[in-house]
Design a protein around this motif. Structure first.
Motif, PDB file in Angstrom:
ATOM      1  N   VAL A   1      19.337 -85.332  -6.638  1.00 13.62           N
ATOM      2  CA  VAL A   1      18.638 -86.436  -5.990  1.00 13.62           C
ATOM      3  C   VAL A   1      19.623 -87.578  -5.806  1.00 13.62           C
ATOM      4  O   VAL A   1      20.176 -88.094  -6.781  1.00 13.62           O
ATOM      5  N   ASN A   2      19.827 -87.978  -4.548  1.00 11.19           N
ATOM      6  CA  ASN A   2      20.753 -89.079  -4.254  1.00 11.19           C
ATOM      7  C   ASN A   2      20.182 -89.912  -3.111  1.00 11.19           C
ATOM      8  O   ASN A   2      20.790 -90.080  -2.073  1.00 11.19           O
ATOM      9  N   GLN A   3      18.983 -90.439  -3.332  1.00 16.97           N
ATOM     10  CA  GLN A   3      18.290 -91.235  -2.325  1.00 16.97           C
ATOM     11  C   GLN A   3      18.662 -92.702  -2.500  1.00 16.97           C
ATOM     12  O   GLN A   3      18.287 -93.332  -3.482  1.00 16.97           O
ATOM     13  N   ASN A   4      19.354 -93.254  -1.522  1.00 17.46           N
ATOM     14  CA  ASN A   4      19.856 -94.615  -1.652  1.00 17.46           C
ATOM     15  C   ASN A   4      18.814 -95.682  -1.358  1.00 17.46           C
ATOM     16  O   ASN A   4      18.958 -96.828  -1.776  1.00 17.46           O
ATOM     17  N   HIS A   5      17.779 -95.338  -0.594  1.00 16.05           N
ATOM     18  CA  HIS A   5      16.763 -96.324  -0.211  1.00 16.05           C
ATOM     19  C   HIS A   5      15.751 -96.484  -1.338  1.00 16.05           C
ATOM     20  O   HIS A   5      15.245 -95.510  -1.881  1.00 16.05           O
ATOM     21  N   THR A   6      15.408 -97.722  -1.664  1.00 15.93           N
ATOM     22  CA  THR A   6      14.495 -97.982  -2.782  1.00 15.93           C
ATOM     23  C   THR A   6      13.067 -97.516  -2.497  1.00 15.93           C
ATOM     24  O   THR A   6      12.266 -97.371  -3.429  1.00 15.93           O
ATOM     25  N   LEU A   7      12.704 -97.307  -1.234  1.00 16.01           N
ATOM     26  CA  LEU A   7      11.363 -96.837  -0.901  1.00 16.01           C
ATOM     27  C   LEU A   7      11.278 -95.312  -0.838  1.00 16.01           C
ATOM     28  O   LEU A   7      10.205 -94.760  -0.594  1.00 16.01           O
ATOM     29  N   SER A   8      12.378 -94.622  -1.048  1.00 15.41           N
ATOM     30  CA  SER A   8      12.349 -93.161  -1.105  1.00 15.41           C
ATOM     31  C   SER A   8      11.705 -92.715  -2.408  1.00 15.41           C
ATOM     32  O   SER A   8      11.725 -93.427  -3.419  1.00 15.41           O
ATOM     33  N   GLN A   9      11.134 -91.515  -2.387  1.00 17.84           N
ATOM     34  CA  GLN A   9      10.507 -90.965  -3.587  1.00 17.84           C
ATOM     35  C   GLN A   9      10.720 -89.460  -3.618  1.00 17.84           C
ATOM     36  O   GLN A   9      10.781 -88.810  -2.568  1.00 17.84           O
ATOM     37  N   SER A  10      10.790 -88.910  -4.824  1.00 17.23           N
ATOM     38  CA  SER A  10      10.835 -87.463  -5.004  1.00 17.23           C
ATOM     39  C   SER A  10       9.845 -87.062  -6.089  1.00 17.23           C
ATOM     40  O   SER A  10       9.758 -87.721  -7.129  1.00 17.23           O
ATOM     41  N   PHE A  11       9.136 -85.973  -5.831  1.00 13.25           N
ATOM     42  CA  PHE A  11       8.185 -85.428  -6.786  1.00 13.25           C
ATOM     43  C   PHE A  11       8.568 -83.967  -7.025  1.00 13.25           C
ATOM     44  O   PHE A  11       8.488 -83.140  -6.111  1.00 13.25           O
TER      45      PHE A  11
END
Length: 344
Positions: A197-207
């Motif tokens: 997981v390398n999501q740079n945007h603070t509004l991204s989410q992973s479940f």
């Protein structure tokens, strides 16, 4: 063919493929080809996109579609691609809302084998509202020298469920770099990371929910540059060559109700930038390192876990901030001695 048509009819009965002009897929509107939509949702404007809403792909059959990629190119926005059993030697790129369903009937399954140095599946749509769902597919990446992940998710809304992802050992089996992502009831193995997981945007989410993640180098790795919130719940994370879960990102990481066992390193590492971690109701057992390692300090909560039979300490904290540690059952960790106790 009767079985395929009956399954498609059943899907239609659920409202995905009904003939009404306004339908939804994953919460997003779909329309029959030729239906006209005004800006306010009425009739009379130009169609959003032409193309069939249903395509059957069969690499071994007589029909016109033997390639998943060709079906993706032709399908209307929000359409359903039903893939028959067989081996598909291709790299599939999705750039729109689409539902890809592998055949659930008896048979060898649907297998996508990626060419050398290419992902098995890539989802990087230009529109952030695009929502793709992929179910009941086996993905296999060939040994890659350039680190292409098997499943590469970069934006939009993406769901992968009830599928197998076999990485190439030198690249992630699943790479998440953006968007909102749900991984549910998959088997993920043989990657440098099972899930990176390398999501740079603070509004991204992973479940990451109810998966079996084993035989990778690291089971789940939340990279140091990631700023998204990640929920890891109900998974079995086992037999990885390093740690089970490693969290180094700035966002919140919630580990709830997982079985984290028999990994060659620590069960859980809350590393350098992990400041908002929640580790609760997990079984962290028989790992060859510490149960939970906090090498640089972290805020957060470690509570109500079973931390048993690890080779190192139950909970290792070297320096810096200390998370709240309470009500964990701790027993037979070699670094602690064998006496059972509860943390306070």
């Amino acid at each position: 063919m009767k079985r395929v048509l009956s399954i498609l009819a059943a899907i239609g009965g659920l409202g995905l493929l009904a003939g009404a002009a306004a339908q939804t897929l994953g919460g997003f509107p779909i329309r029959e080809p030729g239906a006209h939509a005004q800006p306010g949702g009425g009739q009379g404007a130009k169609p959003d996109q032409k193309g069939p809403l249903q395509i059957i792909v069969d690499v071994n059959g007589p029909g016109p579609y033997k390639s998943i990629s060709k079906a993706v190119e032709d399908i209307a926005e929000g359409g359903v691609i039903y893939v028959m059993h067989g081996v598909y030697n291709e790299s599939v790129t999705l750039d729109k809302s689409v539902f890809i369903q592998g055949d659930r009937g008896p048979g060898p399954g649907v297998e996508i084998n990626a060419p050398m140095n290419q992902p098995c599946l890539r989802f990087h749509p230009k529109q952030g509202t695009a929502h793709a769902v992929v179910a009941n597919v086996q993905f296999a990446a060939k040994l890659s020298s350039r680190g292409a992940p098997c499943v590469d998710i970069g934006s939009g809304v993406f769901t992968l469920k009830e599928s197998d992802v076999l990485g190439s050992t030198v690249s992630p089996a699943v790479m998440i770099s953006g968007g909102t992502v749900m991984l549910e009831k998959n088997r993920i193995s043989s990657g440098s990371e099972g899930v990176l997981v390398n999501q740079n945007h603070t509004l991204s989410q992973s479940f990451i929910i109810d998966n079996k993640i084993g035989g990778n180098k690291v089971g789940v790795d939340i990279a140091s540059g990631s700023r998204s919130d990640v929920v890891i719940a109900g998974n079995e994370i086992f037999d990885n060559l390093d740690s089970g879960v490693k969290s180094s990102g700035y966002g919140g990481a919630s580990l709830i109700g997982n079985k984290i066992r028999n990994n060659k390193g620590a069960g859980v590492i809350l590393d350098k930038y992990s400041k908002l971690a929640l580790v609760r109701y997990n079984e962290i057992i028989r790992n060859e390192g510490d149960g939970v390692a906090v090498p640089f300090g972290a805020n957060g909560i470690i509570e109500d876990n079973q931390i048993v039979g690890n080779e190192g300490l139950a909970i290792f904290i070297r320096e810096g901030l200390r998370p709240k540690i309470t009500n964990n059952f701790i027993q037979n960790n070699k670094g602690d001695g064998k006496k059972g106790r509860r943390s306070r």
